[in-house]
Design an enzyme around this catalytic site. Structure first.
Site, PDB file in Angstrom:
ATOM      1  N   GLY A  43       0.823  -1.207   0.000  1.00 13.87           N
ATOM      2  CA  GLY A  43       0.000   0.000   0.000  1.00 13.87           C
ATOM      3  C   GLY A  43       0.850   1.247   0.000  1.00 13.87           C
ATOM      4  N   LYS A  44       0.252   2.350  -0.486  1.00 16.45           N
ATOM      5  CA  LYS A  44       0.970   3.614  -0.534  1.00 16.45           C
ATOM      6  C   LYS A  44      -0.009   4.764  -0.368  1.00 16.45           C
ATOM      7  CE  LYS A  44       4.129   6.325  -3.448  1.00 16.45           C
ATOM      8  NZ  LYS A  44       4.807   6.402  -4.771  1.00 16.45           N
ATOM      9  N   GLY A  46      -0.244   9.313   1.012  1.00 13.01           N
ATOM     10  CA  GLY A  46       0.501  10.547   1.208  1.00 13.01           C
ATOM     11  C   GLY A  46       1.357  10.531   2.453  1.00 13.01           C
ATOM     12  N   PHE A  47       0.936   9.741   3.473  1.00 11.13           N
ATOM     13  CA  PHE A  47       1.673   9.711   4.737  1.00 11.13           C
ATOM     14  C   PHE A  47       2.857   8.767   4.687  1.00 11.13           C
ATOM     15  CE2 PHE A  47      -1.359   6.315   4.948  1.00 11.13           C
ATOM     16  CZ  PHE A  47      -0.667   5.283   5.551  1.00 11.13           C
ATOM     17  N   GLY A  48       2.906   7.853   3.726  1.00  9.87           N
ATOM     18  CA  GLY A  48       3.992   6.882   3.680  1.00  9.87           C
ATOM     19  C   GLY A  48       3.590   5.659   2.892  1.00  9.87           C
ATOM     20  N   ALA A  49       3.984   4.488   3.386  1.00  9.54           N
ATOM     21  CA  ALA A  49       3.696   3.252   2.659  1.00  9.54           C
ATOM     22  C   ALA A  49       3.514   2.109   3.646  1.00  9.54           C
ATOM     23  CB  ALA A  49       4.830   2.934   1.687  1.00  9.54           C
ATOM     24  N   THR A  50       2.914   1.015   3.156  1.00  5.35           N
ATOM     25  CA  THR A  50       2.669  -0.172   3.963  1.00  5.35           C
ATOM     26  C   THR A  50       3.315  -1.375   3.282  1.00  5.35           C
ATOM     27  OG1 THR A  50       0.553   0.756   4.670  1.00  5.35           O
ATOM     28  CG2 THR A  50       0.910  -1.583   5.066  1.00  5.35           C
ATOM     29  N   LYS A  67       4.159  -0.415   8.719  1.00  8.56           N
ATOM     30  CA  LYS A  67       3.645   0.865   8.230  1.00  8.56           C
ATOM     31  C   LYS A  67       4.713   1.932   8.423  1.00  8.56           C
ATOM     32  CE  LYS A  67      -1.231  -0.102   8.676  1.00  8.56           C
ATOM     33  NZ  LYS A  67      -2.554   0.386   9.132  1.00  8.56           N
ATOM     34  N   ASP A 164     -10.985   7.039   9.065  1.00 10.89           N
ATOM     35  CA  ASP A 164     -10.856   6.592   7.672  1.00 10.89           C
ATOM     36  C   ASP A 164     -11.612   5.283   7.445  1.00 10.89           C
ATOM     37  OD1 ASP A 164     -10.084   6.846   5.057  1.00 10.89           O
ATOM     38  OD2 ASP A 164      -8.085   6.025   5.334  1.00 10.89           O
TER      39      ASP A 164
END
Length: 500
Positions: A43-44, A46-50, A67, A164
Site C-alpha cells: 500500500g501507498k 501521502g503519509f507513507g507506505a505499507t 507501516k 478513515d
C-alpha cells in the site's frame, strides 16, 4: 524465493535477494530495527507506505504489517516534536485490545522515518468482496452494521476516532469470517494536526489522510472530526455495499450537500430511516453515538410492524360497545396497535435510563444468533438459561450474566471480556479459546468444563469451582488457581493432573 524489499522511498530497484542485509541498489539496511524484514509493498499513501514483512526474531518468522510514516521536514525542532507526538499516539494505539482490530506489536523511529508494526490479518476487504460477489442485500447490510458498530463503539470508548472508515479498511478475516477494522488514522492525523496547531511553518508530514473523499463528512474534511464523523463513514460504507458505487459518484443536492441515495437502493422504512440519519450532512441532526444507532436498529422491526398494523387495521378503534365495557378498570380496551406502540415507548424509556440495552429472552437471543447476529455486548442476561446452547464465537462483552446457566453449552471462541458472571454455571461446557479477560467469575461453576487455551487474564476466580476442568494451555496464573477450587481431576495448564 521470498525477496527482500528496500524501505527507502527513493530506491530505484528495491527488490533484493533475501540473503543480503543491505540493498544492492542504494545501500540501505534491509533488516529494520535489527528484527523486521520487508518482503513486499502492499500500500501507498501521502503519509507513507505499507509493507508485508516477517519478524526474524520469532520462531517460524511470522508475517507482520510494516507501516512507514515519512516526515519530510529537515528542521530538527520540528522533527523532535513529530517524534514525541508519534510516540504518544503510538502508545494510544497500543492500548487497543479487541479481537476485531489488528494488534500493534511495535513502534519506533529509524533513519528519520517512523514505523508501526502490526499483526497481519488474512482476508479480503469489503471492496474486494463486493467486486467479487456482488452487492449486499438489506439483511446483509443489517448484519454488517450489527457486527461492525460494536467494534467502533469500543474505539470511541477509548476516546479515539478512526477517521478513515471505508470498505477497503474493513476486512473479512479468512480464519473465521469476522469483520476486522484496520488502518487507523490516529497517528498520521494527530501528528499533522497538532503540529499545525503549534504554528510551525513547516509540518512534519506535508501530505496526510483526513479520510477518503465520499466517505468522510464535511466536518472531518475541515479537520474537525468527532465521533459522529465515523458514524457518517459507516453509513457511506453501507451505500457502497448496496450499490458498488463510491458515495462521491452518487448524485448530490447541490444546495444542501445531501446525497440523493434513495433512488439508488430499495430499503425497508426502518433501515432507510436509520441510514438517512447516519448520512446527515449537518452533524447536529446526525446520530451522536453508536448506542443511538444500535438502539434504532434493534427497535426498527417493531416500528415497521406498527406501521403495517396502522395501514391494515387503521379502523380498529373501540366500538361504542367496547367503550362501555372499558368503563370498568379491569376491562380497559387497548388495541393491538396501541399495545405495540406502548411497548416501543417503554423499551425506548428503559434504554434511556440504563447504560445497558433492553433485556431480551433467551429464545429471542438464540433466534437472533441463528439469523447471523453475533454481538450481544453490554446487555443484561441475569439468570438466563443457555443450557446446551450451540453459540460459538458469540460476543457477551461487558454483559451482566449473574447466575446464568451454560451447562454443556458450546461457547468455543466466545468473548466474555469484563462480563459479570458471578455464580454462573458452566458445568461440562465447551469453553475452548474463550476470552474471560477481566471477567468476574466469582463462585462460577466450571466442573468438567473444557477451558483449553481459554484466556483468564485478570479474571476474578474467587471461590470458582474448577474441579475436573481442563485448563490445558489456559492463560491463568498460580494466584488465580489458588483463589479457586481444584481437585485431583483438574487438568492444569501444563496438561497434567496434580497429585494431591
Amino acid at each position: 524465493m521470498i525477496l527482500s524489499y528496500c524501505l527507502n522511498p527513493n530506491c530505484s530497484e528495491p527488490q533484493n535477494h533475501p540473503s543480503v542485509k543491505n540493498c544492492q541498489s542504494c545501500g540501505s539496511n534491509l533488516i529494520l530495527h535489527n528484527r523486521y524484514r520487508s518482503i513486499k509493498k502492499i500500500g501507498k499513501g501521502g503519509f507513507g507506505a505499507t509493507f508485508l514483512g516477517v519478524d526474524l526474531s520469532l520462531p517460524g518468522n511470522p508475517f507482520c504489517v510494516i507501516k512507514q510514516l515519512r516526515p519530510t521536514s529537515n528542521d530538527p525542532e520540528t522533527f523532535q516534536m513529530a517524534l514525541e507526538l508519534f510516540e504518544r499516539e503510538a502508545k494510544t494505539l497500543g492500548k487497543i485490545d479487541h479481537p476485531q482490530i489488528p494488534r500493534l506489536l511495535d513502534y519506533f523511529e529509524d533513519t528519520k522515518h517512523f514505523y508501526l508494526i502490526q499483526s497481519l490479518v488474512k482476508g479480503k476487504n469489503l471492496q474486494q468482496e463486493v467486486k467479487q460477489n456482488g452487492i449486499f442485500d438489506e439483511s446483509q447490510v443489517k448484519a454488517f452494521l450489527t457486527e461492525i458498530l460494536p467494534v467502533l463503539k469500543y474505539i470511541h470508548s477509548l476516546k479515539m476516532i478512526h477517521r478513515d472508515i471505508k470498505p477497503a479498511n474493513i476486512l473479512r478475516r479468512e480464519q473465521d469470517g469476522k469483520l476486522v477494522l484496520i488502518d487507523f488514522g490516529a497517528v498520521k492525523d494527530q501528528v499533522q494536526t497538532q503540529l499545525t496547531n503549534q504554528n510551525y511553518g513547516q509540518t512534519a508530514f506535508t501530505q496526510f489522510a483526513v479520510g477518503t473523499m465520499g466517505f468522510a463528512p464535511p466536518e472531518q474534511l475541515a479537520m474537525r472530526p468527532i465521533y459522529a464523523s465515523d458514524i457518517y463513514s459507516i453509513g457511506a460504507t453501507c451505500l457502497y455495499l448496496m450499490t458498488a458505487k463510491s458515495p462521491k459518484d452518487i448524485e448530490m443536492d447541490e444546495l444542501t450537500g445531501e446525497l440523493l441515495w434513495e433512488k439508488e437502493v430499495r430499503l425497508s422504512t426502518g433501515l432507510g430511516k436509520i441510514l438517512r440519519k447516519m448520512l446527515e450532512v449537518d452533524v447536529r441532526n446526525r446520530y451522536q453515538s453508536i448506542d443511538e444507532v444500535l438502539t434504532d436498529l434493534d427497535i426498527a422491526p417493531y416500528e415497521e410492524q406498527l406501521e403495517k398494523n396502522l395501514s391494515t387495521h387503521g379502523k380498529t378503534e373501540p366500538t361504542p360497545e367496547k367503550e362501555k365495557e372499558s368503563d370498568g378498570e379491569d376491562n380497559t380496551y387497548i388495541s393491538p396497535t396501541s399495545r405495540l406502540a406502548i411497548a416501543i415507548r417503554a423499551r425506548k424509556s428503559r434504554q434511556g435510563k440504563s447504560k445497558y440495552t433492553v433485556q431480551v429472552t433467551p429464545e429471542y437471543l438464540l433466534s437472533a444468533y441463528a439469523h447471523g447476529r453475533m454481538d450481544f455486548s453490554q446487555q443484561v442476561f441475569n439468570k438466563f438459561n443457555f443450557t446446551q446452547a450451540n453459540i460459538p464465537d458469540i460476543n457477551f462483552r461487558n454483559c451482566k450474566m449473574i447466575q446464568s446457566k451454560f451447562e454443556e453449552a458450546n461457547l468455543t471462541g466466545a468473548n466474555f471480556y469484563s462480563a459479570n458472571l458471578s455464580g454462573a454455571n458452566f458445568n461440562k461446557a465447551n469453553l475452548r479459546k474463550v476470552h474471560f479477560l477481566k471477567a468476574n467469575l466469582q463462585s462460577a461453576d466450571f466442573r468438567g468444563a473444557d477451558l483449553e487455551k481459554a484466556n483468564l487474564e485478570g479474571a476474578n476466580l474467587t471461590d470458582a469451582n474448577l474441579c475436573g476442568a481442563n485448563l490445558t494451555n489456559a492463560n491463568i496464573t498460580e494466584e488465580q488457581l489458588q483463589q479457586a477450587q481444584t481437585n485431583w481431576a483438574t487438568i492444569f495448564p501444563d496438561g497434567k493432573r496434580h497429585i494431591w
